[in-house]
Design an enzyme around this catalytic site. Structure first.
Site, PDB file in Angstrom:
ATOM      1  N   GLU A   1     -18.409 -75.035  51.906  1.00 25.61           N
ATOM      2  CA  GLU A   1     -17.647 -75.841  52.864  1.00 25.61           C
ATOM      3  C   GLU A   1     -18.461 -77.079  53.188  1.00 25.61           C
ATOM      4  O   GLU A   1     -19.640 -76.976  53.530  1.00 25.61           O
ATOM      5  CB  GLU A   1     -17.450 -75.067  54.167  1.00 25.61           C
ATOM      6  CG  GLU A   1     -16.331 -74.062  54.151  1.00 25.61           C
ATOM      7  CD  GLU A   1     -16.220 -73.400  55.516  1.00 25.61           C
ATOM      8  OE1 GLU A   1     -16.414 -74.088  56.539  1.00 25.61           O
ATOM      9  OE2 GLU A   1     -15.990 -72.191  55.546  1.00 25.61           O
TER      10      GLU A   1
ATOM     11  N   ASP B   1     -16.865 -77.275  67.375  1.00 27.87           N
ATOM     12  CA  ASP B   1     -18.259 -77.100  66.986  1.00 27.87           C
ATOM     13  C   ASP B   1     -19.211 -77.058  68.167  1.00 27.87           C
ATOM     14  O   ASP B   1     -19.052 -77.784  69.142  1.00 27.87           O
ATOM     15  CB  ASP B   1     -18.682 -78.226  66.036  1.00 27.87           C
ATOM     16  CG  ASP B   1     -18.117 -78.027  64.643  1.00 27.87           C
ATOM     17  OD1 ASP B   1     -18.359 -76.946  64.071  1.00 27.87           O
ATOM     18  OD2 ASP B   1     -17.416 -78.917  64.153  1.00 27.87           O
TER      19      ASP B   1
ATOM     20  N   TYR C   1      -9.913 -67.091  56.840  1.00 26.86           N
ATOM     21  CA  TYR C   1     -11.171 -67.286  57.562  1.00 26.86           C
ATOM     22  C   TYR C   1     -11.080 -66.528  58.879  1.00 26.86           C
ATOM     23  O   TYR C   1     -10.262 -66.864  59.740  1.00 26.86           O
ATOM     24  CB  TYR C   1     -11.331 -68.790  57.831  1.00 26.86           C
ATOM     25  CG  TYR C   1     -12.699 -69.252  58.300  1.00 26.86           C
ATOM     26  CD1 TYR C   1     -13.373 -68.612  59.340  1.00 26.86           C
ATOM     27  CD2 TYR C   1     -13.306 -70.357  57.706  1.00 26.86           C
ATOM     28  CE1 TYR C   1     -14.613 -69.059  59.768  1.00 26.86           C
ATOM     29  CE2 TYR C   1     -14.549 -70.818  58.141  1.00 26.86           C
ATOM     30  CZ  TYR C   1     -15.195 -70.167  59.170  1.00 26.86           C
ATOM     31  OH  TYR C   1     -16.413 -70.618  59.598  1.00 26.86           O
TER      32      TYR C   1
END
Lengths: 420, 331
Positions: free
Chosen positions: B115, B126, B240
């Protein structure tokens, strides 16, 4: 054989703002990490239920009256109106909707109170909020103190400096103020950090978002909690002159006070709606926060709206003298109202806002917030263009006590012990 | 939506991207020719549908350094009973050249899919490590064209397919179709957009599929089973599984509920690979995730920190390599 197509609601109708998909035209929606979707669904359901529950509405109304001090007055600013008298003797009539007289000194408490009541219904005990000028942080800290809820406020480090008084107030009210040191250290980054906290603690925490921004249902819900501003204005206008206002003016950062005033009148097409945003050092310079004037559509903090960004789609650091307007995005409903031509948006500079800050203090004995001063500054441009007797209602969204230390840096002749 | 996007495409300045488009088309020709060399054996492999054939295809793909699909890679690994190692890096941190070297190194060390994060000014999903890396990269002048350059240079030399990890706004600013086309031309195999939920994926999926880019979707601990099922069905390449309610960032231990989440997701994933990420900081957690039965382990922040927060690019590559090797060895 022809069957009548189901009638599409007018673009101005409440059902279209937002539509069932959580969008105002093409704007709005939910652009958030998957983790938050369930929480947003829960919030939507809880809000829908509360909205239709007479007991909830009654409790909200009672607290708005007894705790916040509503209704806020609609004040005829005679000296300010006189200031705009023209050589031919004509002048507009300026009215101030006195949200600055609310408990905690700004409109922000309408929303914080509503969401805190909602939060109690949802059984969440931990509250987070973001704040720029500190008014939303103070309002949220206030309602959390009253409701006995834990309160954490994210605030950019730069804003903590320029709004030090509000930092003290929040701490005094029992809230924890968490400095945000990333990016521009202002409202944008405080909002990002609040969203990150929410993603992390979503199972126990409610996020009291302070503007008509963010993912659905926030833009709608925050607007609805502020809609009392416009509803009262309609009633007060009826009482005072037996009609509607001609023009509404409000400052726009994220846009909550403006939506609170406008919402009630969007379908009254005779009423001009004007939003005033922060032009910073000028919209021909890179230092501004004029999202509606210069932004392009993009995604920030969960919704699709106009956004100050570069060609790469990176969000550009905004600038405004006012911490509450120093934001690169704007609520999606404003982008929509601009797009369909229902509302007009203009920018005024830091200097123009500072001039209005002083003018209104001197003429009316009202020290307005620097945010509100932007709306007031626009009167200079608007008033010479309107017919005699035009009734302008300007949302006096907050009081300026919080700004005096910061403003003194720009107005040194008023500071210090000596008369210059 | 359509209106806005087309308006934006029309408004988007094209001068800066013209040269890259030209470069892109050259690369596309090169990839096309590689692909035609590749297609014969890969089709045969599919027809045979036997484990041995899959292994042969894998070996062949490795030798031709060809852009491979994420789903194909995951299927091969599954057939071999292997657990995928999926490292994440932020492109252009500390600089473009080092990122290319790092991608090559990860490939050598046995990364199965990589990734690559596109630096963004407001990375909502994040934590501090990746935020800091993105900020450093942007301060160094990272642009989407530079990131695509990294993808182009690396993909030509590595076996592991590259999934571009990017927030939605940079995609919209470039234009959805143009972004996907340029990503594909540069040699990317997949796309992951962390700030859009399932409901908003339709338009980007359409743009991605036109280019044959696989769109990887995420499920989280707060995702209900029924929704998990819908996400798994729509996800391409793999599914994911975000292991925490939270943002990215190395954590010292894995929540025990992840074991349940893996099996819960596998029940509804209809054979798609389930890879676990967010919070994986080293070999112990990677091993734990393997033991819990996941098909892949994704590690980001810990590698980003090793590479970007070292004294020099060389030292960063060294430290990142050591960590990657230890995780690979653990799974």
């Amino acid at each position: 054989m022809a069957t009548a197509a189901p009638e599409k609601p007018s673009p101005l109708a409440r059902e279209a703002r937002p539509g069932p998909d959580g969008r105002f035209g093409i704007f709005g929606g939910r652009y958030v990490p998957e983790t938050l979707i369930v929480a947003l669904n829960e919030l939507s359901a809880a809000y829908e239920e509360a909205k239709n529950d007479p007991a909830f509405q009654a409790e909200l109304e009672a607290q708005l009256k007894d705790y916040v001090g509503r209704p806020s007055p609609l004040y005829h600013a005679d000296r300010l109106s006189e200031h705009y008298r023209r050589p031919d003797g004509s002048r507009p009539e300026v009215y101030l909707k006195r949200e600055d007289l609310n408990h905690t000194g700004a409109h922000k408490i309408n929303n914080s109170l509503g969401q805190a009541l909602l939060c109690k219904r949802m059984g969440k005990k931990r509250i987070i909020a973001e704040t720029g000028a500190g008014q939303h942080g103070v309002a949220t800290a206030t309602v959390c103190a009253k409701a006995g809820l834990e309160c954490i406020v994210y605030m950019g480090e730069k804003d903590m400096e320029r709004q030090a008084l509000n930092v003290f107030r929040m701490r005094l009210l029992g809230a924890e103020v968490r400095p945000v040191t990333s990016g521009t250290r202002t409202l944008k980054d405080a909002t990002s950090e609040a969203i990150r906290d929410w993603v992390t603690n979503v199972e126990t925490t409610h996020y009291i978002l302070g503007s008509v921004a963010g993912p659905h249902p926030f833009p709608m819900m925050v607007r609805d909690f502020h809609a009392c501003i416009g509803k009262e204005t309609r009633r007060q206008a009826q009482e005072k002159w037996g009609g509607l206002p001609d023009i509404m003016v409000a400052c726009v950062g994220g846009g909550s006070n403006a939506m609170g005033l406008f919402h009630e009148f969007v379908e009254d097409e005779s009423v001009r709606l004007i939003g005033v945003e922060a032009g910073g050092e000028g919209i021909n310079t890179p230092k501004h926060a004029a999202t509606l004037t210069l932004g392009r559509p993009g995604v920030l903090h969960g919704s699709y709206s106009l956004l100050i960004q570069d060609e790469e789609g990176q969000v550009v650091d905004p600038h405004s003298i006012s911490a509450g307007l120093d934001y690169p995005g704007v609520g999606p409903e404003h982008s929509y109202l601009k797009d369909i031509g229902r509302a007009e948006y203009y920018a005024v500079t830091d200097d123009e806002a500072l001039a209005a800050f002083q003018l209104v203090s001197k003429l009316e004995g009202i020290i307005p917030a620097l945010e509100t001063s932007h709306a007031l500054a626009y009167l200079d441009k608007l008033c010479p263009t309107v017919p005699d007797g035009t009734r302008i209602v300007l949302n006096c969204s907050g009081r300026g006590d919080k700004d005096v230390t910061n403003a003194a840096n720009y107005l040194p002749h008023l500071a210090g012990g000596q008369q210059l | 939506m359509v209106l806005a996007l087309s308006a934006q495409a029309a408004a988007a300045p094209c001068c800066s991207s013209r040269s890259s488009a030209a470069r892109g088309s050259k690369a596309a020709v090169a990839i096309q020719s590689l692909r035609s060399q590749q297609q014969q054996p890969s089709r045969r492999g599919l027809n045979a549908s036997r484990r041995a054939a899959a292994v042969r295809v894998a070996a062949m793909a490795a030798s031709t350094a060809q852009t491979r699909s994420v789903s194909g890679t995951m299927a091969e690994l599954k057939a071999q009973g292997k657990v995928a190692f999926i490292p994440f890096l932020v492109a252009c941190d500390p600089d473009a050249g080092t990122t290319v070297k790092a991608l090559q190194k990860l490939n050598e060390l046995g990364a199965d899919v990589i990734e690559l994060g596109v630096p963004y000014s407001d990375p909502l999903a994040d934590g501090p490590t990746i935020q800091a890396a993105a900020t450093r990269a942007l301060q160094q002048g990272a642009t989407l064209d530079k990131v695509l350059g990294v993808v182009r240079e690396a993909s030509a030399t590595i076996k592991a397919p590259i999934v571009m990890f990017t927030y939605y706004n940079p995609i919209m600013a470039r234009g959805l179709d143009k972004f996907c086309q340029q990503a594909k031309e540069a040699g990317a195999s997949g796309l992951l957009v962390p700030d859009i939920p399932l409901e908003e994926t339709a338009v980007i999926r359409e743009a991605a599929s036109k280019q044959g880019l696989e769109l990887v979707l995420l499920t989280t601990p707060t995702t209900p089973q029924e929704r998990m099922h819908r996400i798994a069905l729509s996800s391409q390449g793999f599914v994911y599984l975000v292991s925490v309610t939270g943002v990215t960032g190395a954590r010292t231990s894995m929540e025990s509920r992840v074991e349940g989440l893996i099996s819960q997701l596998q029940e509804v994933a209809e054979g798609k690979a389930v890879c676990v990420g967010f919070g994986v900081s080293g070999p112990e957690q990677a091993k734990q995730i393997r033991e819990w039965g996941a098909d892949g382990v994704i590690c980001g922040s810990a590698l980003v920190r090793a590479l970007g927060e070292s004294g020099s690019p060389e030292e960063g590559l060294q430290r990142m390599g050591e960590l990657a090797a230890s995780i690979r060895a653990a799974i």
